[in-house]
Design a protein around this motif. Structure first.
Motif, PDB file in Angstrom:
ATOM      1  N   GLU A   1       0.820  -1.213   0.000  1.00 57.05           N
ATOM      2  CA  GLU A   1       0.000   0.000   0.000  1.00 57.05           C
ATOM      3  C   GLU A   1       0.851   1.259   0.000  1.00 57.05           C
ATOM      4  OE1 GLU A   1      -3.212   0.130   2.870  1.00 57.05           O
ATOM      5  OE2 GLU A   1      -4.482  -0.670   1.290  1.00 57.05           O
ATOM      6  N   ILE A   2       1.900   1.281   0.786  1.00 57.04           N
ATOM      7  CA  ILE A   2       2.783   2.456   0.815  1.00 57.04           C
ATOM      8  C   ILE A   2       3.436   2.650  -0.548  1.00 57.04           C
ATOM      9  CG2 ILE A   2       4.918   3.376   1.798  1.00 57.04           C
ATOM     10  CD1 ILE A   2       3.986   2.132   4.496  1.00 57.04           C
ATOM     11  N   LEU A   3       3.858   1.564  -1.185  1.00 55.53           N
ATOM     12  CA  LEU A   3       4.450   1.657  -2.517  1.00 55.53           C
ATOM     13  C   LEU A   3       3.444   2.233  -3.513  1.00 55.53           C
ATOM     14  CD1 LEU A   3       6.798   1.115  -4.461  1.00 55.53           C
ATOM     15  CD2 LEU A   3       5.878  -1.193  -4.749  1.00 55.53           C
ATOM     16  N   LEU A   4       2.211   1.732  -3.491  1.00 57.98           N
ATOM     17  CA  LEU A   4       1.183   2.251  -4.399  1.00 57.98           C
ATOM     18  C   LEU A   4       0.904   3.725  -4.133  1.00 57.98           C
ATOM     19  CD1 LEU A   4      -1.228  -0.799  -4.482  1.00 57.98           C
ATOM     20  CD2 LEU A   4       0.070   0.134  -6.408  1.00 57.98           C
ATOM     21  N   LEU A   5       0.815   4.101  -2.866  1.00 55.25           N
ATOM     22  CA  LEU A   5       0.588   5.504  -2.523  1.00 55.25           C
ATOM     23  C   LEU A   5       1.741   6.381  -3.016  1.00 55.25           C
ATOM     24  CD1 LEU A   5      -0.847   5.122   1.078  1.00 55.25           C
ATOM     25  CD2 LEU A   5      -2.042   6.106  -0.890  1.00 55.25           C
ATOM     26  N   SER A   6       2.950   5.857  -2.975  1.00 54.19           N
ATOM     27  CA  SER A   6       4.110   6.653  -3.400  1.00 54.19           C
ATOM     28  C   SER A   6       4.085   6.935  -4.896  1.00 54.19           C
ATOM     29  CB  SER A   6       5.417   5.949  -3.021  1.00 54.19           C
ATOM     30  OG  SER A   6       5.685   4.865  -3.884  1.00 54.19           O
ATOM     31  N   MET A   7       3.335   6.155  -5.656  1.00 52.60           N
ATOM     32  CA  MET A   7       3.265   6.350  -7.099  1.00 52.60           C
ATOM     33  C   MET A   7       2.126   7.272  -7.525  1.00 52.60           C
ATOM     34  SD  MET A   7       4.416   2.654  -8.628  1.00 52.60           S
ATOM     35  CE  MET A   7       3.253   1.637  -7.731  1.00 52.60           C
ATOM     36  N   ALA A   8       1.321   7.724  -6.567  1.00 52.42           N
ATOM     37  CA  ALA A   8       0.193   8.601  -6.902  1.00 52.42           C
ATOM     38  C   ALA A   8       0.684  10.007  -7.229  1.00 52.42           C
ATOM     39  CB  ALA A   8      -0.788   8.651  -5.727  1.00 52.42           C
ATOM     40  N   ASP A   9      -0.026  10.676  -8.106  1.00 49.40           N
ATOM     41  CA  ASP A   9       0.319  12.051  -8.466  1.00 49.40           C
ATOM     42  C   ASP A   9      -0.156  13.051  -7.419  1.00 49.40           C
ATOM     43  OD1 ASP A   9       1.547  11.411 -10.952  1.00 49.40           O
ATOM     44  OD2 ASP A   9      -0.448  11.171 -11.834  1.00 49.40           O
ATOM     45  N   TYR A  10      -1.262  12.735  -6.771  1.00 54.59           N
ATOM     46  CA  TYR A  10      -1.837  13.606  -5.740  1.00 54.59           C
ATOM     47  C   TYR A  10      -2.212  12.747  -4.546  1.00 54.59           C
ATOM     48  CZ  TYR A  10      -2.121  16.931  -9.530  1.00 54.59           C
ATOM     49  OH  TYR A  10      -1.784  17.757 -10.574  1.00 54.59           O
ATOM     50  N   HIS A  11      -2.187  13.345  -3.369  1.00 56.83           N
ATOM     51  CA  HIS A  11      -2.514  12.624  -2.142  1.00 56.83           C
ATOM     52  C   HIS A  11      -3.528  13.424  -1.345  1.00 56.83           C
ATOM     53  CE1 HIS A  11       1.567  11.302  -3.254  1.00 56.83           C
ATOM     54  NE2 HIS A  11       1.117  10.125  -2.881  1.00 56.83           N
ATOM     55  N   VAL A  12      -4.655  12.794  -1.011  1.00 55.35           N
ATOM     56  CA  VAL A  12      -5.651  13.372  -0.121  1.00 55.35           C
ATOM     57  C   VAL A  12      -5.601  12.512   1.135  1.00 55.35           C
ATOM     58  CG1 VAL A  12      -8.084  13.950   0.213  1.00 55.35           C
ATOM     59  CG2 VAL A  12      -7.060  14.108  -2.078  1.00 55.35           C
ATOM     60  N   LEU A  13      -5.112  13.097   2.224  1.00 55.06           N
ATOM     61  CA  LEU A  13      -4.799  12.322   3.427  1.00 55.06           C
ATOM     62  C   LEU A  13      -5.426  12.942   4.667  1.00 55.06           C
ATOM     63  CD1 LEU A  13      -0.969  12.183   2.680  1.00 55.06           C
ATOM     64  CD2 LEU A  13      -2.615  10.370   2.185  1.00 55.06           C
ATOM     65  N   THR A  14      -5.576  12.121   5.702  1.00 50.20           N
ATOM     66  CA  THR A  14      -5.968  12.680   6.989  1.00 50.20           C
ATOM     67  C   THR A  14      -4.769  13.420   7.567  1.00 50.20           C
ATOM     68  OG1 THR A  14      -5.360  10.681   8.184  1.00 50.20           O
ATOM     69  CG2 THR A  14      -7.662  10.874   7.501  1.00 50.20           C
ATOM     70  N   ASP A  15      -5.050  14.479   8.290  1.00 48.88           N
ATOM     71  CA  ASP A  15      -3.957  15.277   8.849  1.00 48.88           C
ATOM     72  C   ASP A  15      -3.330  14.641  10.076  1.00 48.88           C
ATOM     73  OD1 ASP A  15      -6.070  15.675  10.593  1.00 48.88           O
ATOM     74  OD2 ASP A  15      -5.991  17.864  10.532  1.00 48.88           O
ATOM     75  N   THR A  16      -3.921  13.573  10.593  1.00 47.98           N
ATOM     76  CA  THR A  16      -3.390  12.937  11.793  1.00 47.98           C
ATOM     77  C   THR A  16      -2.772  11.575  11.535  1.00 47.98           C
ATOM     78  OG1 THR A  16      -5.562  12.012  12.293  1.00 47.98           O
ATOM     79  CG2 THR A  16      -4.998  14.119  13.334  1.00 47.98           C
ATOM     80  N   GLY A  17      -3.083  10.947  10.420  1.00 47.62           N
ATOM     81  CA  GLY A  17      -2.588   9.603  10.151  1.00 47.62           C
ATOM     82  C   GLY A  17      -1.226   9.618   9.488  1.00 47.62           C
ATOM     83  N   GLY A  18      -0.326   8.797   9.959  1.00 48.67           N
ATOM     84  CA  GLY A  18       1.014   8.743   9.388  1.00 48.67           C
ATOM     85  C   GLY A  18       1.154   7.762   8.248  1.00 48.67           C
ATOM     86  N   PHE A  19       0.260   6.772   8.171  1.00 51.84           N
ATOM     87  CA  PHE A  19       0.407   5.716   7.171  1.00 51.84           C
ATOM     88  C   PHE A  19       0.373   6.288   5.754  1.00 51.84           C
ATOM     89  CE2 PHE A  19      -0.946   2.279   4.428  1.00 51.84           C
ATOM     90  CZ  PHE A  19      -0.100   1.265   4.813  1.00 51.84           C
ATOM     91  N   GLY A  20      -0.666   7.009   5.432  1.00 52.99           N
ATOM     92  CA  GLY A  20      -0.773   7.588   4.095  1.00 52.99           C
ATOM     93  C   GLY A  20       0.314   8.602   3.817  1.00 52.99           C
ATOM     94  N   GLN A  21       0.718   9.319   4.851  1.00 51.65           N
ATOM     95  CA  GLN A  21       1.761  10.324   4.670  1.00 51.65           C
ATOM     96  C   GLN A  21       3.101   9.688   4.326  1.00 51.65           C
ATOM     97  OE1 GLN A  21       1.778  13.499   7.591  1.00 51.65           O
ATOM     98  NE2 GLN A  21      -0.436  13.307   7.827  1.00 51.65           N
ATOM     99  N   MET A  22       3.335   8.453   4.778  1.00 52.14           N
ATOM    100  CA  MET A  22       4.577   7.768   4.406  1.00 52.14           C
ATOM    101  C   MET A  22       4.663   7.587   2.893  1.00 52.14           C
ATOM    102  SD  MET A  22       5.551   4.928   7.247  1.00 52.14           S
ATOM    103  CE  MET A  22       3.932   4.238   7.542  1.00 52.14           C
ATOM    104  N   GLY A  23       3.554   7.200   2.272  1.00 51.91           N
ATOM    105  CA  GLY A  23       3.543   7.059   0.818  1.00 51.91           C
ATOM    106  C   GLY A  23       3.797   8.377   0.120  1.00 51.91           C
ATOM    107  N   ALA A  24       3.196   9.445   0.634  1.00 48.71           N
ATOM    108  CA  ALA A  24       3.420  10.765   0.050  1.00 48.71           C
ATOM    109  C   ALA A  24       4.873  11.196   0.227  1.00 48.71           C
ATOM    110  CB  ALA A  24       2.471  11.787   0.679  1.00 48.71           C
ATOM    111  N   TRP A  25       5.453  10.937   1.386  1.00 51.44           N
ATOM    112  CA  TRP A  25       6.867  11.277   1.612  1.00 51.44           C
ATOM    113  C   TRP A  25       7.767  10.557   0.614  1.00 51.44           C
ATOM    114  CZ3 TRP A  25       6.033  10.099   7.415  1.00 51.44           C
ATOM    115  CH2 TRP A  25       5.478  11.209   8.053  1.00 51.44           C
ATOM    116  N   LEU A  26       7.481   9.288   0.389  1.00 53.86           N
ATOM    117  CA  LEU A  26       8.297   8.523  -0.562  1.00 53.86           C
ATOM    118  C   LEU A  26       8.164   9.061  -1.988  1.00 53.86           C
ATOM    119  CD1 LEU A  26       7.803   4.884   0.729  1.00 53.86           C
ATOM    120  CD2 LEU A  26       9.915   6.216   0.742  1.00 53.86           C
TER     121      LEU A  26
END
Length: 139
Positions: A89-114
């Protein structure tokens, strides 16, 4: 806890706005990858948006510390499968062009950071709870 479309509508509205404002004529297809701990949210999003939403609608999320968080279903292979799923999931998130994430969750933000996009206009951090009339997250 079941899915309540209105409770998460602000995430989907944001995704719709990004798509309508950023889509270019040469983009033949836009897909949204949805990562969520909630199987009901993933299923409902697929019902509402169809094939536009790429998500797992069959497997419940398993925490990597399943002995603590999933005591009734944790099996010896569960931890390995949970880590494999999380990495995918983190790998897939890292390949997205845009990220809509919760401001408190770190999981999705890891993909965006990558992806190298955190702090750029391609990442949208929204409150988990929908905004109220006063402009703050609801209860």
């Amino acid at each position: 806890r079941g899915f309540h479309a209105s409770a998460y509508a602000h995430f989907f509205r944001c995704a719709e706005e990004i798509e309508s404002s950023r889509r270019r004529p040469w983009h033949t297809r836009v897909v949204w990858y949805l990562a969520s701990d909630s199987l009901s949210i993933r299923r409902e999003a697929r019902k509402l948006y169809g094939e536009k939403v790429v998500t797992d609608t069959t497997s419940p999320a398993v925490h990597v510390d399943c002995a603590t968080h999933n005591t009734t279903t944790c099996k010896p292979h569960s931890v390995r499968e949970a880590y494999q799923g999380a990495v995918a999931e983190i790998l897939l998130l890292s390949m997205a062009d845009y990220h809509v994430l919760t401001d408190t969750g770190g999981f999705g933000q890891m993909g965006a950071w990558l992806s190298g996009e955190v702090g750029h206009p391609h990442t949208y951090l929204l409150p988990h709870d929908p905004p109220t009339a006063a402009g703050k997250g609801g209860a």
